[in-house]
Scaffold this motif. Structure first.
Motif, PDB file in Angstrom:
ATOM      1  N   VAL A   1      -3.711   6.272  -6.033  1.00 33.04           N
ATOM      2  CA  VAL A   1      -5.049   6.669  -4.941  1.00 33.04           C
ATOM      3  C   VAL A   1      -5.316   5.582  -4.498  1.00 33.04           C
ATOM      4  O   VAL A   1      -6.232   5.182  -5.333  1.00 33.04           O
ATOM      5  CB  VAL A   1      -5.351   8.325  -5.702  1.00 33.04           C
ATOM      6  N   CYS A   2      -6.052   5.910  -3.825  1.00 33.15           N
ATOM      7  CA  CYS A   2      -6.952   4.777  -3.010  1.00 33.15           C
ATOM      8  C   CYS A   2      -7.872   5.445  -3.342  1.00 33.15           C
ATOM      9  O   CYS A   2      -8.691   6.025  -3.422  1.00 33.15           O
ATOM     10  CB  CYS A   2      -6.262   4.659  -1.198  1.00 33.15           C
TER      11      CYS A   2
ATOM     12  N   GLN B   1       0.923  -1.325  -0.056  1.00 28.10           N
ATOM     13  CA  GLN B   1       0.025   0.143   0.176  1.00 28.10           C
ATOM     14  C   GLN B   1       0.650   0.829   0.096  1.00 28.10           C
ATOM     15  O   GLN B   1       0.231   2.224  -0.609  1.00 28.10           O
ATOM     16  CB  GLN B   1      -1.430   0.163   0.831  1.00 28.10           C
ATOM     17  N   ARG B   2       1.708   1.359   1.046  1.00 30.29           N
ATOM     18  CA  ARG B   2       2.999   2.817   0.787  1.00 30.29           C
ATOM     19  C   ARG B   2       3.317   2.763  -0.131  1.00 30.29           C
ATOM     20  O   ARG B   2       3.754   3.897  -0.834  1.00 30.29           O
ATOM     21  CB  ARG B   2       3.762   2.015   1.893  1.00 30.29           C
TER      22      ARG B   2
ATOM     23  N   TYR C   1      -7.181   0.550  -5.670  1.00 30.59           N
ATOM     24  CA  TYR C   1      -5.760   2.125  -5.910  1.00 30.59           C
ATOM     25  C   TYR C   1      -6.215   2.523  -7.277  1.00 30.59           C
ATOM     26  O   TYR C   1      -6.362   1.511  -8.405  1.00 30.59           O
ATOM     27  CB  TYR C   1      -4.854   1.859  -6.045  1.00 30.59           C
TER      28      TYR C   1
ATOM     29  N   SER D   1       1.138   3.936  -3.301  1.00 32.07           N
ATOM     30  CA  SER D   1       1.011   5.801  -2.768  1.00 32.07           C
ATOM     31  C   SER D   1       1.966   6.768  -3.243  1.00 32.07           C
ATOM     32  O   SER D   1       2.015   7.513  -3.895  1.00 32.07           O
ATOM     33  CB  SER D   1       0.731   5.869  -1.310  1.00 32.07           C
ATOM     34  N   LYS D   2       3.493   6.058  -3.110  1.00 31.29           N
ATOM     35  CA  LYS D   2       4.361   6.682  -3.746  1.00 31.29           C
ATOM     36  C   LYS D   2       4.772   6.489  -4.610  1.00 31.29           C
ATOM     37  O   LYS D   2       4.941   7.550  -5.247  1.00 31.29           O
ATOM     38  CB  LYS D   2       6.005   5.866  -2.979  1.00 31.29           C
TER      39      LYS D   2
END
Length: 162
Positions: free
Chosen positions: A130-131, A121-122, A151, A125-126
């Motif tokens: 976008v969730c 998940q990190r 995402y 996002s990195k």
């Protein structure tokens, strides 16, 4: 030294061994043992790549078509000993998949993952994903019953007009 190549059936056994190791590591069932393997689904609308460390399968990724404008990432897995910034295997696999998505003209890339995969998940996002809520997924996208977090990547990397 890692090499990333398009999927070849001769590596399916190594992929299965890698997936078993990851499943044992997390002590959760995240794949159906009777489900389809990459060799069963790879084709023109389901593209896959593998990362090799010598002859050892270190990771996988796939891009599958949803419609003319969108696709979803699948099977982004890297074995424990090949994870992290030092090897950069996950990022290299992602870059190859996103580049192919761009070539194919996709404007949106979706993906699903499990609550337990916090590092993944990190990572997403990195990398500008976008969730989004499950309800925002295209109805045509197949969703694993194990996935609970979703995402979307919809940015200038895929379509400069956005």
């Amino acid at each position: 030294m890692y090499t990333i190549i398009p999927f070849e059936k001769k590596y399916q056994e190594g992929i299965s061994e890698m997936m078993t190791g990851i499943q044992d590591e997390f002590e959760i069932l995240f794949r159906n043992p009777d489900g389809k393997q990459i060799s069963d689904i790879a084709g023109p609308e389901n593209l896959f790549w593998i990362a090799l460390n010598g002859n050892e399968v270190a990771g996988t990724i796939g891009v599958s078509r949803i419609d003319d404008d969108s696709a979803f990432l699948r099977h982004l897995f890297v074995s424990k000993e090949h994870r992290g910034a030092q090897s950069n295997v996950s990022k290299r696999l992602l870059d190859i998949a996103l580049n192919e998505a761009k070539i194919l003209g996709y404007k949106s890339i979706y993906l699903g993952t499990m609550e337990q995969f916090k590092a993944a998940q990190r990572f997403y996002s990195k990398n500008n994903f976008v969730c989004i809520p499950r309800e925002a997924l295209p109805t045509e996208m197949p969703v694993s019953p194990m996935d609970t977090i979703f995402y979307l990547l919809k940015n200038k990397e895929l379509n400069p007009a956005l």
